[in-house]
Design a protein around this motif. Structure first.
Motif, PDB file in Angstrom:
ATOM      1  N   LEU A  61      67.061  15.230  52.759  1.00 20.14           N
ATOM      2  CA  LEU A  61      67.475  14.955  51.393  1.00 20.14           C
ATOM      3  C   LEU A  61      68.799  15.656  51.119  1.00 20.14           C
ATOM      4  O   LEU A  61      68.970  16.831  51.461  1.00 20.14           O
ATOM      5  CB  LEU A  61      66.418  15.446  50.402  1.00 20.14           C
ATOM      6  CG  LEU A  61      66.676  15.125  48.936  1.00 20.14           C
ATOM      7  CD1 LEU A  61      66.628  13.610  48.703  1.00 20.14           C
ATOM      8  CD2 LEU A  61      65.655  15.817  48.049  1.00 20.14           C
ATOM      9  N   GLU A  62      69.733  14.952  50.504  1.00 18.87           N
ATOM     10  CA  GLU A  62      71.029  15.532  50.165  1.00 18.87           C
ATOM     11  C   GLU A  62      70.872  16.440  48.942  1.00 18.87           C
ATOM     12  O   GLU A  62      70.250  16.067  47.956  1.00 18.87           O
ATOM     13  CB  GLU A  62      72.035  14.426  49.852  1.00 18.87           C
ATOM     14  CG  GLU A  62      73.429  14.944  49.644  1.00 18.87           C
ATOM     15  CD  GLU A  62      74.432  13.819  49.470  1.00 18.87           C
ATOM     16  OE1 GLU A  62      75.382  14.029  48.701  1.00 18.87           O
ATOM     17  OE2 GLU A  62      74.261  12.759  50.083  1.00 18.87           O
ATOM     18  N   PHE A  63      71.417  17.636  49.045  1.00 20.77           N
ATOM     19  CA  PHE A  63      71.360  18.599  47.964  1.00 20.77           C
ATOM     20  C   PHE A  63      72.726  18.736  47.304  1.00 20.77           C
ATOM     21  O   PHE A  63      73.752  18.456  47.916  1.00 20.77           O
ATOM     22  CB  PHE A  63      70.899  19.967  48.480  1.00 20.77           C
ATOM     23  CG  PHE A  63      69.419  20.027  48.744  1.00 20.77           C
ATOM     24  CD1 PHE A  63      68.577  20.681  47.873  1.00 20.77           C
ATOM     25  CD2 PHE A  63      68.865  19.426  49.862  1.00 20.77           C
ATOM     26  CE1 PHE A  63      67.212  20.742  48.101  1.00 20.77           C
ATOM     27  CE2 PHE A  63      67.511  19.470  50.105  1.00 20.77           C
ATOM     28  CZ  PHE A  63      66.677  20.134  49.218  1.00 20.77           C
ATOM     29  N   ILE A  64      72.723  19.187  46.063  1.00 24.92           N
ATOM     30  CA  ILE A  64      73.945  19.390  45.297  1.00 24.92           C
ATOM     31  C   ILE A  64      74.195  20.891  45.199  1.00 24.92           C
ATOM     32  O   ILE A  64      73.291  21.660  44.862  1.00 24.92           O
ATOM     33  CB  ILE A  64      73.808  18.770  43.892  1.00 24.92           C
ATOM     34  CG1 ILE A  64      73.633  17.258  44.025  1.00 24.92           C
ATOM     35  CG2 ILE A  64      75.006  19.119  43.020  1.00 24.92           C
ATOM     36  CD1 ILE A  64      73.247  16.563  42.749  1.00 24.92           C
ATOM     37  N   LYS A  65      75.418  21.297  45.513  1.00 19.64           N
ATOM     38  CA  LYS A  65      75.780  22.710  45.417  1.00 19.64           C
ATOM     39  C   LYS A  65      75.994  23.074  43.952  1.00 19.64           C
ATOM     40  O   LYS A  65      76.784  22.457  43.261  1.00 19.64           O
ATOM     41  CB  LYS A  65      77.041  22.989  46.220  1.00 19.64           C
ATOM     42  CG  LYS A  65      76.829  22.815  47.706  1.00 19.64           C
ATOM     43  CD  LYS A  65      78.012  23.283  48.501  1.00 19.64           C
ATOM     44  CE  LYS A  65      77.786  23.094  49.988  1.00 19.64           C
ATOM     45  NZ  LYS A  65      76.599  23.703  50.522  1.00 19.64           N
ATOM     46  N   VAL A  66      75.272  24.083  43.512  1.00 18.24           N
ATOM     47  CA  VAL A  66      75.336  24.541  42.125  1.00 18.24           C
ATOM     48  C   VAL A  66      75.891  25.967  42.132  1.00 18.24           C
ATOM     49  O   VAL A  66      75.475  26.793  42.939  1.00 18.24           O
ATOM     50  CB  VAL A  66      73.935  24.528  41.472  1.00 18.24           C
ATOM     51  CG1 VAL A  66      73.976  25.114  40.082  1.00 18.24           C
ATOM     52  CG2 VAL A  66      73.369  23.113  41.460  1.00 18.24           C
ATOM     53  N   GLU A  67      76.847  26.213  41.236  1.00 18.66           N
ATOM     54  CA  GLU A  67      77.370  27.569  41.060  1.00 18.66           C
ATOM     55  C   GLU A  67      77.518  27.841  39.570  1.00 18.66           C
ATOM     56  O   GLU A  67      78.112  27.052  38.840  1.00 18.66           O
ATOM     57  CB  GLU A  67      78.719  27.747  41.747  1.00 18.66           C
ATOM     58  CG  GLU A  67      79.274  29.140  41.601  1.00 18.66           C
ATOM     59  CD  GLU A  67      80.568  29.377  42.346  1.00 18.66           C
ATOM     60  OE1 GLU A  67      81.384  30.177  41.858  1.00 18.66           O
ATOM     61  OE2 GLU A  67      80.771  28.761  43.419  1.00 18.66           O
ATOM     62  N   VAL A  68      76.964  28.971  39.156  1.00 17.33           N
ATOM     63  CA  VAL A  68      77.050  29.400  37.769  1.00 17.33           C
ATOM     64  C   VAL A  68      77.467  30.865  37.766  1.00 17.33           C
ATOM     65  O   VAL A  68      76.980  31.660  38.569  1.00 17.33           O
ATOM     66  CB  VAL A  68      75.687  29.257  37.042  1.00 17.33           C
ATOM     67  CG1 VAL A  68      75.799  29.702  35.593  1.00 17.33           C
ATOM     68  CG2 VAL A  68      75.167  27.837  37.136  1.00 17.33           C
TER      69      VAL A  68
END
Length: 95
Positions: free
Chosen positions: A17-24
């Protein structure tokens, strides 16, 4: 929690499954809460920012995690509750 459909669950279990890179970036007083949560999610990465010379504590914390698309909305709602102490770096709005 949105677990997704059967197909996406299968892809995730298979590691496809393709994941989305999240940065906060989180700012005080949220930094303490985020730093305490290092064990909340096994794939998160928490990096303290520049140390404030007055307090001796990080002036911000960088929080990174890869999430499936189905989790982005739920995670974003949580971040938006703290927007006066957070800055969503990625994904950007409309991504």
């Amino acid at each position: 929690m949105n677990l997704g459909d059967i197909e996406s669950q299968k892809l995730e279990l298979e590691g496809n499954l393709e994941f989305i890179k999240v940065e906060v970036h989180f700012f005080p007083p949220m930094t303490g809460f985020i730093l305490e949560g290092e064990r909340r999610h096994p794939k998160q990465k928490i990096t303290p920012g520049i140390i404030d010379k007055t307090t001796g504590k990080p002036s911000y914390v960088i929080y990174r995690i890869d999430l499936p698309n189905r989790s982005i909305d739920e995670f974003s709602l949580w971040v938006y509750r703290h927007m006066d102490k957070a800055q969503m770096i990625s994904p950007s709005a409309g991504s």
